[in-house]
Design a protein around this motif. Sequence first.
Motif, PDB file in Angstrom:
ATOM      1  N   LEU A   1       0.804  -1.234   0.090  1.00 10.88           N
ATOM      2  CA  LEU A   1       0.015   0.019   0.032  1.00 10.88           C
ATOM      3  C   LEU A   1       0.917   1.010  -0.083  1.00 10.88           C
ATOM      4  CD1 LEU A   1      -2.718  -0.976   2.604  1.00 10.88           C
ATOM      5  CD2 LEU A   1      -3.047  -0.660  -0.156  1.00 10.88           C
ATOM      6  N   ILE A   2       2.076   1.147   0.799  1.00  7.63           N
ATOM      7  CA  ILE A   2       2.773   2.550   0.971  1.00  7.63           C
ATOM      8  C   ILE A   2       3.666   2.645  -0.598  1.00  7.63           C
ATOM      9  CG2 ILE A   2       4.990   3.453   1.838  1.00  7.63           C
ATOM     10  CD1 ILE A   2       4.165   1.798   4.315  1.00  7.63           C
TER      11      ILE A   2
ATOM     12  N   SER B   1      -3.675  11.541  -2.381  1.00  6.74           N
ATOM     13  CA  SER B   1      -3.971  11.095  -0.855  1.00  6.74           C
ATOM     14  C   SER B   1      -2.862  11.544  -0.221  1.00  6.74           C
ATOM     15  CB  SER B   1      -4.338   9.611  -0.956  1.00  6.74           C
ATOM     16  OG  SER B   1      -2.840   8.786  -1.625  1.00  6.74           O
ATOM     17  N   LEU B   2      -3.242  11.452   1.210  1.00  4.71           N
ATOM     18  CA  LEU B   2      -2.264  12.070   2.249  1.00  4.71           C
ATOM     19  C   LEU B   2      -1.833  10.547   2.704  1.00  4.71           C
ATOM     20  CD1 LEU B   2      -0.588  13.951   4.165  1.00  4.71           C
ATOM     21  CD2 LEU B   2      -2.915  14.095   5.174  1.00  4.71           C
ATOM     22  N   LEU B   3      -0.463  10.285   2.936  1.00  6.73           N
ATOM     23  CA  LEU B   3      -0.273   9.193   3.740  1.00  6.73           C
ATOM     24  C   LEU B   3       0.712   9.527   5.205  1.00  6.73           C
ATOM     25  CD1 LEU B   3       0.104   6.297   4.337  1.00  6.73           C
ATOM     26  CD2 LEU B   3       2.185   6.227   2.934  1.00  6.73           C
ATOM     27  N   VAL B   4       0.088   9.452   6.320  1.00  6.87           N
ATOM     28  CA  VAL B   4       0.562   9.970   7.491  1.00  6.87           C
ATOM     29  C   VAL B   4       1.544   9.165   7.927  1.00  6.87           C
ATOM     30  CG1 VAL B   4      -0.117  10.805   9.850  1.00  6.87           C
ATOM     31  CG2 VAL B   4      -1.575  11.453   7.890  1.00  6.87           C
ATOM     32  N   GLY B   5       1.238   7.871   7.773  1.00  5.56           N
ATOM     33  CA  GLY B   5       2.503   6.840   8.285  1.00  5.56           C
ATOM     34  C   GLY B   5       1.857   5.729   8.566  1.00  5.56           C
TER      35      GLY B   5
ATOM     36  N   VAL C   1      12.434  -0.814   7.974  1.00  2.00           N
ATOM     37  CA  VAL C   1      12.689  -0.670   6.413  1.00  2.00           C
ATOM     38  C   VAL C   1      11.356   0.001   5.834  1.00  2.00           C
ATOM     39  CG1 VAL C   1      12.920  -1.825   4.242  1.00  2.00           C
ATOM     40  CG2 VAL C   1      14.364  -2.305   6.117  1.00  2.00           C
ATOM     41  N   ILE C   2      10.413  -0.421   6.132  1.00  2.00           N
ATOM     42  CA  ILE C   2       8.957  -0.082   5.687  1.00  2.00           C
ATOM     43  C   ILE C   2       8.878   1.390   6.191  1.00  2.00           C
ATOM     44  CG2 ILE C   2       6.411  -0.409   5.556  1.00  2.00           C
ATOM     45  CD1 ILE C   2       7.177  -3.339   5.695  1.00  2.00           C
ATOM     46  N   GLY C   3       9.006   1.374   7.573  1.00  2.00           N
ATOM     47  CA  GLY C   3       8.755   2.691   8.147  1.00  2.00           C
ATOM     48  C   GLY C   3       9.848   3.923   7.662  1.00  2.00           C
ATOM     49  N   GLY C   4      11.036   3.672   6.916  1.00  2.00           N
ATOM     50  CA  GLY C   4      11.691   4.507   6.258  1.00  2.00           C
ATOM     51  C   GLY C   4      10.946   4.831   4.870  1.00  2.00           C
ATOM     52  N   LEU C   5       9.958   4.529   4.284  1.00  2.00           N
ATOM     53  CA  LEU C   5       9.351   4.827   3.349  1.00  2.00           C
ATOM     54  C   LEU C   5       8.203   5.978   3.594  1.00  2.00           C
ATOM     55  CD1 LEU C   5       8.480   1.488   1.613  1.00  2.00           C
ATOM     56  CD2 LEU C   5      10.219   3.034   0.819  1.00  2.00           C
ATOM     57  N   VAL C   6       7.925   6.054   5.149  1.00  2.00           N
ATOM     58  CA  VAL C   6       7.027   6.864   5.438  1.00  2.00           C
ATOM     59  C   VAL C   6       7.778   8.035   6.259  1.00  2.00           C
ATOM     60  CG1 VAL C   6       4.794   5.642   4.902  1.00  2.00           C
ATOM     61  CG2 VAL C   6       5.989   5.264   7.126  1.00  2.00           C
ATOM     62  N   ALA C   7       9.062   8.254   6.173  1.00  2.00           N
ATOM     63  CA  ALA C   7       9.678   9.130   6.762  1.00  2.00           C
ATOM     64  C   ALA C   7       9.860   8.872   8.327  1.00  2.00           C
ATOM     65  CB  ALA C   7       9.159  10.735   6.673  1.00  2.00           C
TER      66      ALA C   7
ATOM     67  N   THR D   1       0.698  14.802  14.522  1.00  2.00           N
ATOM     68  CA  THR D   1       1.280  14.673  13.173  1.00  2.00           C
ATOM     69  C   THR D   1       0.445  15.320  12.231  1.00  2.00           C
ATOM     70  OG1 THR D   1       2.857  12.999  13.950  1.00  2.00           O
ATOM     71  CG2 THR D   1       2.541  13.166  11.531  1.00  2.00           C
ATOM     72  N   ILE D   2      -0.860  14.895  12.199  1.00  2.00           N
ATOM     73  CA  ILE D   2      -1.651  15.099  11.231  1.00  2.00           C
ATOM     74  C   ILE D   2      -2.140  16.712  11.187  1.00  2.00           C
ATOM     75  CG2 ILE D   2      -4.255  14.857  10.540  1.00  2.00           C
ATOM     76  CD1 ILE D   2      -3.944  11.973  11.536  1.00  2.00           C
ATOM     77  N   ALA D   3      -2.223  17.081  12.241  1.00  2.00           N
ATOM     78  CA  ALA D   3      -2.309  18.593  12.490  1.00  2.00           C
ATOM     79  C   ALA D   3      -1.138  19.468  12.071  1.00  2.00           C
ATOM     80  CB  ALA D   3      -2.697  18.848  13.927  1.00  2.00           C
TER      81      ALA D   3
END
Length: 129
Positions: A17-18, A29-33, A55-61, A117-119
């Motif tokens: 999905l990421i 779309s917005l991907l927060v994490g 590793v996957i977390g690196g894709l969502v900063a 984070t969203i705000a």
Amino acid sequence: LIVARESAHGLDRAHDLITQHLSGLGGPSLLVGLVTVAAQPGRRESAALRRRREVIGGLVADQVWRIPWVDSWIEHTAEDISAWPLEQPLPTGRRRGEVEHLLPREVIAPAYDIWDTIAAYLTDHEDRP
């Protein structure tokens, strides 16, 4: 947010999905994490799954939140669990009411961080189309 169970299958689906989002195939779309939820009680996450999540977390900063196993969730539906009002302060006392039993601090605390984070993202991007 993408929410995944901490299993090889769950993390692989989150990765799919990421990458779909990052490639633009998911539309605007917005991907927060990423939020991962423990797959079983009482055991620590394996090193292999932890590395995969990192590793996957690196894709969502590195916007990754982990929710531990909550025993009481097995016997309750989503409707049974009250929504925690984020404008209410994070509980700090030792007394555990019904809400704290179903939504323990280890679950509520990441919710505040996700909310912040969203705000922050929305504030940073409010002038953009």
